[in-house]
Design an enzyme around this catalytic site. Structure first.
Site, PDB file in Angstrom:
ATOM      1  N   SER A   8     -14.861  -3.776   1.422  1.00 47.57           N
ATOM      2  CA  SER A   8     -14.433  -2.420   1.755  1.00 47.57           C
ATOM      3  C   SER A   8     -14.531  -1.587   0.490  1.00 47.57           C
ATOM      4  O   SER A   8     -14.551  -2.133  -0.624  1.00 47.57           O
ATOM      5  CB  SER A   8     -12.987  -2.437   2.259  1.00 47.57           C
ATOM      6  OG  SER A   8     -12.416  -1.145   2.295  1.00 47.57           O
ATOM      7  N   TYR A  54      -4.077  -5.214   1.978  1.00 52.85           N
ATOM      8  CA  TYR A  54      -5.495  -5.002   2.294  1.00 52.85           C
ATOM      9  C   TYR A  54      -6.303  -4.821   1.020  1.00 52.85           C
ATOM     10  O   TYR A  54      -7.379  -5.427   0.849  1.00 52.85           O
ATOM     11  CB  TYR A  54      -5.621  -3.785   3.197  1.00 52.85           C
ATOM     12  CG  TYR A  54      -7.014  -3.552   3.752  1.00 52.85           C
ATOM     13  CD1 TYR A  54      -7.433  -4.222   4.899  1.00 52.85           C
ATOM     14  CD2 TYR A  54      -7.900  -2.667   3.145  1.00 52.85           C
ATOM     15  CE1 TYR A  54      -8.705  -4.008   5.425  1.00 52.85           C
ATOM     16  CE2 TYR A  54      -9.166  -2.448   3.658  1.00 52.85           C
ATOM     17  CZ  TYR A  54      -9.562  -3.124   4.794  1.00 52.85           C
ATOM     18  OH  TYR A  54     -10.819  -2.918   5.302  1.00 52.85           O
TER      19      TYR A  54
END
Length: 267
Positions: free
Chosen positions: A149, A162
């Site tokens: 990401s 995350y």
């Protein structure tokens, strides 16, 4: 690279988290390019059946093989890899894409959510690679992609688990790349910004309601605040990057964390 060339003909690919979103997009383009693909993921039975039928049709079979393995459980991951090798004939391509999200200030972040995100978003990559790599090394052929990401390269508040997991994904990508550097195998990461998926699009209306603004403003000024393009990344764009990394002409790309983020990391 034309999909009509079937550049992945004869290759077996396992894509985790592929019953929807980015993973399904990657599975779709791999099947279009001639690969045999195994799907994995959760979802409603009818949605999984539809995904299997779609990818199967591209492969010329009734339905694509599928594993329901839970990415938080190492034993199930190992079994999934073995099942993929048996069902596909060989496992030439591994895409670690499965992931979940939870947002909260760190002092309020539930410990069970932290553990689940680290397990599914990061540790599952390790378990799948460890299970798949020996056969790749034995055949002197393999491509590993870890879907990280933009948050694997930069941080945002309230996403501690995350961000930690995705930074870890970039780290393991680099480490594995060095371990296989003298073989024909590569390991790379893709680092998308905000991608247009049903789960991401579902965040827009609540943001609009929370701040009393239009959905257009919520998308541009809140959700895509850090994405200079102010546009979604499209699933197909991520899938085509994955296709390049597993296709011909990419053998010297190894250990890279490739951004596809509308300029996020340039800002």
């Amino acid at each position: 690279m034309s999909l009509a060339d079937k550049v992945l003909a004869g290759q077996g690919a396992l894509v985790t988290g592929s019953t929807s979103g980015i993973g399904l997009g990657i599975a779709r383009i791999f099947a279009q390019a001639g690969a045999k693909v195994m799907l994995n993921g959760f979802g409603k039975p009818e949605e999984i059946a539809a995904a299997r039928a779609e990818i199967g049709a591209l492969m010329g079979v009734t339905e694509a093989p599928y594993s329901s393995a839970d990415m938080s459980k190492p034993a199930e991951i190992r079994a999934m890899v073995a099942e993929a090798q048996a069902a596909l004939g060989s496992l030439d391509i591994l895409v670690n894409n499965a992931g979940i999200q939870f947002v909260a200030p760190v002092q309020d972040f539930p410990e069970e959510k932290w553990d689940a995100i680290i397990a599914i978003n990061m540790s599952s990559n390790y378990h799948a690679i460890k299970a798949a790599l020996p056969a790749m090394l034995a055949r002197s052929r393999g491509r590993i992609i870890n879907v990280a990401s933009a948050h694997g390269l930069v941080a945002s508040p309230y996403k501690s688990a995350y961000v930690a997991a995705k930074h870890g994904v970039v780290g393991i990508t680099k480490s594995i790349a060095l371990e296989v550097a003298q073989s024909p195998i590569t390991c790379n990461a893709i680092c998308p910004g905000f991608v247009r998926t049903p789960l991401a699009e579902a965040q827009v209306a609540p943001l609009a309601a929370k701040f009393g603004i239009s959905e257009e403003s919520a998308l541009r000024d809140r959700l895509l605040e850090k994405q200079p393009s102010k546009r979604w990344i499209e699933v197909e764009d991520v899938a085509r990057m994955a296709l390049y990394l597993v296709g011909p002409g990419s053998g010297s790309v190894n250990g890279a964390a490739l951004s596809i983020d509308g300029g996020w990391l340039a800002a």
